[in-house]
Scaffold this motif. Structure first.
Motif, PDB file in Angstrom:
ATOM      1  N   GLN A  70       0.862  -1.188   0.000  1.00  0.00           N
ATOM      2  CA  GLN A  70       0.000   0.000   0.000  1.00  0.00           C
ATOM      3  C   GLN A  70       0.899   1.239   0.000  1.00  0.00           C
ATOM      4  N   ASN A  71       0.647   2.121  -0.934  1.00  0.00           N
ATOM      5  CA  ASN A  71       1.470   3.333  -1.076  1.00  0.00           C
ATOM      6  C   ASN A  71       2.951   2.995  -1.209  1.00  0.00           C
ATOM      7  N   GLY A  72       3.234   1.885  -1.902  1.00  0.00           N
ATOM      8  CA  GLY A  72       4.609   1.487  -2.142  1.00  0.00           C
ATOM      9  C   GLY A  72       5.285   0.796  -0.970  1.00  0.00           C
ATOM     10  N   ILE A  73       4.574   0.614   0.138  1.00  0.00           N
ATOM     11  CA  ILE A  73       5.149  -0.016   1.330  1.00  0.00           C
ATOM     12  C   ILE A  73       4.707  -1.478   1.386  1.00  0.00           C
ATOM     13  N   ARG A  74       5.679  -2.385   1.434  1.00  0.00           N
ATOM     14  CA  ARG A  74       5.397  -3.819   1.473  1.00  0.00           C
ATOM     15  C   ARG A  74       5.533  -4.326   2.908  1.00  0.00           C
ATOM     16  N   GLU A  75       4.502  -5.034   3.391  1.00  0.00           N
ATOM     17  CA  GLU A  75       4.525  -5.577   4.748  1.00  0.00           C
ATOM     18  C   GLU A  75       3.998  -7.007   4.731  1.00  0.00           C
ATOM     19  N   ARG A  76       4.447  -7.805   5.715  1.00  0.00           N
ATOM     20  CA  ARG A  76       3.993  -9.193   5.840  1.00  0.00           C
ATOM     21  C   ARG A  76       3.334  -9.394   7.205  1.00  0.00           C
ATOM     22  N   PHE A  77       2.234 -10.156   7.199  1.00  0.00           N
ATOM     23  CA  PHE A  77       1.505 -10.433   8.429  1.00  0.00           C
ATOM     24  C   PHE A  77       1.284 -11.943   8.549  1.00  0.00           C
ATOM     25  N   PRO A  78       1.881 -12.584   9.557  1.00  0.00           N
ATOM     26  CA  PRO A  78       1.699 -14.032   9.706  1.00  0.00           C
ATOM     27  C   PRO A  78       0.254 -14.364  10.075  1.00  0.00           C
ATOM     28  N   LEU A  79      -0.262 -15.423   9.473  1.00  0.00           N
ATOM     29  CA  LEU A  79      -1.631 -15.871   9.734  1.00  0.00           C
ATOM     30  C   LEU A  79      -1.674 -17.152  10.557  1.00  0.00           C
ATOM     31  N   GLY A  80      -0.515 -17.751  10.811  1.00  0.00           N
ATOM     32  CA  GLY A  80      -0.488 -18.969  11.606  1.00  0.00           C
ATOM     33  C   GLY A  80       0.597 -19.915  11.135  1.00  0.00           C
ATOM     34  N   THR A  81       0.924 -20.862  11.996  1.00  0.00           N
ATOM     35  CA  THR A  81       1.909 -21.900  11.693  1.00  0.00           C
ATOM     36  C   THR A  81       1.259 -23.244  11.967  1.00  0.00           C
ATOM     37  N   HIS A  82       1.294 -24.143  10.981  1.00  0.00           N
ATOM     38  CA  HIS A  82       0.545 -25.398  11.072  1.00  0.00           C
ATOM     39  C   HIS A  82       1.389 -26.579  10.616  1.00  0.00           C
ATOM     40  N   MET A  83       1.209 -27.706  11.305  1.00  0.00           N
ATOM     41  CA  MET A  83       1.893 -28.940  10.919  1.00  0.00           C
ATOM     42  C   MET A  83       1.085 -29.657   9.842  1.00  0.00           C
ATOM     43  N   VAL A  84       1.718 -29.885   8.698  1.00  0.00           N
ATOM     44  CA  VAL A  84       1.067 -30.549   7.566  1.00  0.00           C
ATOM     45  C   VAL A  84       1.077 -32.056   7.783  1.00  0.00           C
ATOM     46  N   GLN A  85      -0.103 -32.668   7.623  1.00  0.00           N
ATOM     47  CA  GLN A  85      -0.251 -34.122   7.737  1.00  0.00           C
ATOM     48  C   GLN A  85      -1.342 -34.586   6.781  1.00  0.00           C
ATOM     49  N   THR A  86      -1.619 -35.875   6.795  1.00  0.00           N
ATOM     50  CA  THR A  86      -2.730 -36.524   6.087  1.00  0.00           C
ATOM     51  C   THR A  86      -2.952 -35.996   4.672  1.00  0.00           C
ATOM     52  N   PRO A  87      -2.010 -36.222   3.740  1.00  0.00           N
ATOM     53  CA  PRO A  87      -2.219 -35.774   2.357  1.00  0.00           C
ATOM     54  C   PRO A  87      -3.149 -36.706   1.586  1.00  0.00           C
ATOM     55  N   SER A  88      -3.844 -36.143   0.623  1.00  0.00           N
ATOM     56  CA  SER A  88      -4.589 -36.941  -0.355  1.00  0.00           C
ATOM     57  C   SER A  88      -4.234 -36.407  -1.735  1.00  0.00           C
ATOM     58  N   GLU A  89      -4.108 -37.307  -2.712  1.00  0.00           N
ATOM     59  CA  GLU A  89      -3.642 -36.914  -4.037  1.00  0.00           C
ATOM     60  C   GLU A  89      -4.699 -37.205  -5.093  1.00  0.00           C
ATOM     61  N   GLU A  90      -4.761 -36.313  -6.093  1.00  0.00           N
ATOM     62  CA  GLU A  90      -5.631 -36.497  -7.248  1.00  0.00           C
ATOM     63  C   GLU A  90      -4.826 -36.235  -8.514  1.00  0.00           C
ATOM     64  N   PHE A  91      -5.188 -36.949  -9.579  1.00  0.00           N
ATOM     65  CA  PHE A  91      -4.539 -36.729 -10.873  1.00  0.00           C
ATOM     66  C   PHE A  91      -5.623 -36.679 -11.938  1.00  0.00           C
ATOM     67  N   ASP A  92      -5.703 -35.550 -12.653  1.00  0.00           N
ATOM     68  CA  ASP A  92      -6.775 -35.365 -13.642  1.00  0.00           C
ATOM     69  C   ASP A  92      -6.343 -35.737 -15.052  1.00  0.00           C
ATOM     70  N   GLY A  93      -5.211 -36.419 -15.176  1.00  0.00           N
ATOM     71  CA  GLY A  93      -4.703 -36.781 -16.486  1.00  0.00           C
ATOM     72  C   GLY A  93      -3.670 -35.813 -17.012  1.00  0.00           C
ATOM     73  N   LYS A  94      -3.611 -34.630 -16.401  1.00  0.00           N
ATOM     74  CA  LYS A  94      -2.639 -33.622 -16.825  1.00  0.00           C
ATOM     75  C   LYS A  94      -1.706 -33.209 -15.684  1.00  0.00           C
ATOM     76  N   ALA A  95      -2.292 -33.028 -14.512  1.00  0.00           N
ATOM     77  CA  ALA A  95      -1.489 -32.539 -13.387  1.00  0.00           C
ATOM     78  C   ALA A  95      -1.954 -33.201 -12.102  1.00  0.00           C
ATOM     79  N   LYS A  96      -1.039 -33.277 -11.161  1.00  0.00           N
ATOM     80  CA  LYS A  96      -1.344 -33.847  -9.851  1.00  0.00           C
ATOM     81  C   LYS A  96      -1.707 -32.732  -8.878  1.00  0.00           C
ATOM     82  N   SER A  97      -2.691 -32.994  -8.033  1.00  0.00           N
ATOM     83  CA  SER A  97      -3.085 -32.046  -6.994  1.00  0.00           C
ATOM     84  C   SER A  97      -3.037 -32.761  -5.652  1.00  0.00           C
ATOM     85  N   VAL A  98      -2.392 -32.136  -4.684  1.00  0.00           N
ATOM     86  CA  VAL A  98      -2.236 -32.727  -3.359  1.00  0.00           C
ATOM     87  C   VAL A  98      -2.958 -31.845  -2.345  1.00  0.00           C
ATOM     88  N   SER A  99      -3.934 -32.406  -1.655  1.00  0.00           N
ATOM     89  CA  SER A  99      -4.653 -31.679  -0.607  1.00  0.00           C
ATOM     90  C   SER A  99      -4.162 -32.172   0.749  1.00  0.00           C
TER      91      SER A  99
END
Length: 353
Positions: A70-99
């Motif tokens: 905003q007005n040329g000023i760049r700032e970062r605001f943390p929204l949280g820190t989370h441990m990633v677990q339990t992935p599920s994968e999908e493939f649509d024939g072109k690309a893989k998506s991991v949730s």
């Protein structure tokens, strides 16, 4: 700090966090738009998150940032820190998506139980023990809590406890509860009524407000009594008293509801040798406390740095809410264009006394 009511550019950044130092180590470039950060005072671990990625990653902590320009000023605001677990994968024939689902750092306290029969002795400082044990069983930094209250009796773990349930119960003896800051550090907040809190921001329905126009208000009168009966027996004394709310100006009174709704207490929290007058006053104060109606307000707004547990002042005239202090109990932050936060807050209204 940007002016959140004015136009700005918003993007998101995601980083892997080193659990030993709690610092960002590597920026992730494979997180797709649309991550969701959930914060919930009623959840065991106070929240969760979900991410969609273009390729798999192992178990790790991810920190999410909202980046503003905003007005040329760049700032970062943390929204949280989370441990990633339990992935599920999908493939649509072109690309893989991991949730992937992800959890707050408090998840580590849920993973193991205390030793059988684990106890903390009478006279021990409560919050010193809570902080020390939290540090021992979770890797996130713990912000020390200064409180001198001590245990009045031995505190013993249950066989079905994990460290999180044990420490939550222990901290409640000092009237504290867990909270997480925006970096995912573990903190402690005193338990307070909404009326005792001070608002950190006002949300209103003016043209410059970030509050979106849709708002929902719910309340539930079920279970609110209009009669309290106290039966006391102890120290060779027996008392019985009854207090009735028959005030025609009270919407929950026997007059307006047309019936009695009774709360009977046979083990009142009284010490020493209470008199009949003290029993009567105890009954009156209990009915006054129970005659409080809790409202839940659901609304959405553009991002503003408030968290679950904070107090906001709602001044939404079109919904009939005027200068009402409310405590935030849940938030859902959608990491998309506009960074809309869907929020729930509660406030109370005394209906008698």
């Amino acid at each position: 700090m940007p002016d959140w009511t004015k136009p700005m550019q918003q993007t998101y950044e995601y980083y892997i966090v080193d659990p030993a130092t709690w610092r960002d180590t590597e920026r992730l470039m494979n997180v797709k738009m649309g991550a969701t950060i959930s914060r919930d005072a009623d959840a065991d671990t106070l929240g969760s998150a979900s991410f969609d990625l273009s390729e798999s990653i192992g178990e790790c902590y991810i920190r999410t940032y909202l980046v503003t320009i905003q007005n040329g000023i760049r700032e970062r605001f943390p929204l949280g820190t989370h441990m990633v677990q339990t992935p599920s994968e999908e493939f649509d024939g072109k690309a893989k998506s991991v949730s992937v689902d992800a959890y707050t750092p408090l998840i580590e306290l849920k993973e193991n139980p205390p030793p059988l029969g684990f106890s903390i002795r009478k006279g021990e400082p409560i919050m010193d023990n809570v902080c020390s044990l939290t540090k021992s069983h979770a890797r996130a930094p713990v912000i020390e809590c200064t409180d001198n209250k001590k245990l009045e009796v031995d505190f013993v773990s249950n066989t079905d406890d994990n460290w999180l349930t044990f420490l939550k119960d222990l901290s409640s003896n000092a009237k504290y509860e867990y909270e997480l800051d925006d970096l995912g550090q573990i903190c402690f907040r005193p338990v307070q009524e909404v009326t005792a809190l001070q608002p950190v921001v006002t949300f209103d329905d003016s043209n410059s407000s970030i509050l979106l126009p849709s708002i929902t208000i719910s309340r539930d009168l079920y279970g609110i009594p209009n009669v309290v009966e106290i039966l006391y027996s102890g120290n060779n004394l027996t008392y019985q008293t009854r207090v009735v709310n028959n005030d025609p100006n009270s919407p929950i009174s026997t007059v307006n509801r047309g019936r009695e709704i009774i709360r009977r207490v046979t083990n009142p929290s009284l010490t020493g040798n209470p008199t009949k007058a003290q029993i009567d006053e105890y009954a009156r104060q209990l009915l006054k406390t129970l005659s409080t109606l809790e409202y839940t307000v659901s609304y959405s707004h553009g991002y503003y740095p408030v968290r679950v547990g904070d107090c906001v002042l709602l001044n939404y005239e079109r919904a009939g809410i005027l200068n009402q202090k409310a405590k935030i109990i849940s938030q859902s932050i959608k990491c998309t264009t506009g960074c809309v936060v869907t929020e729930k807050a509660i406030y109370t209204n005394s209906l008698w006394g």
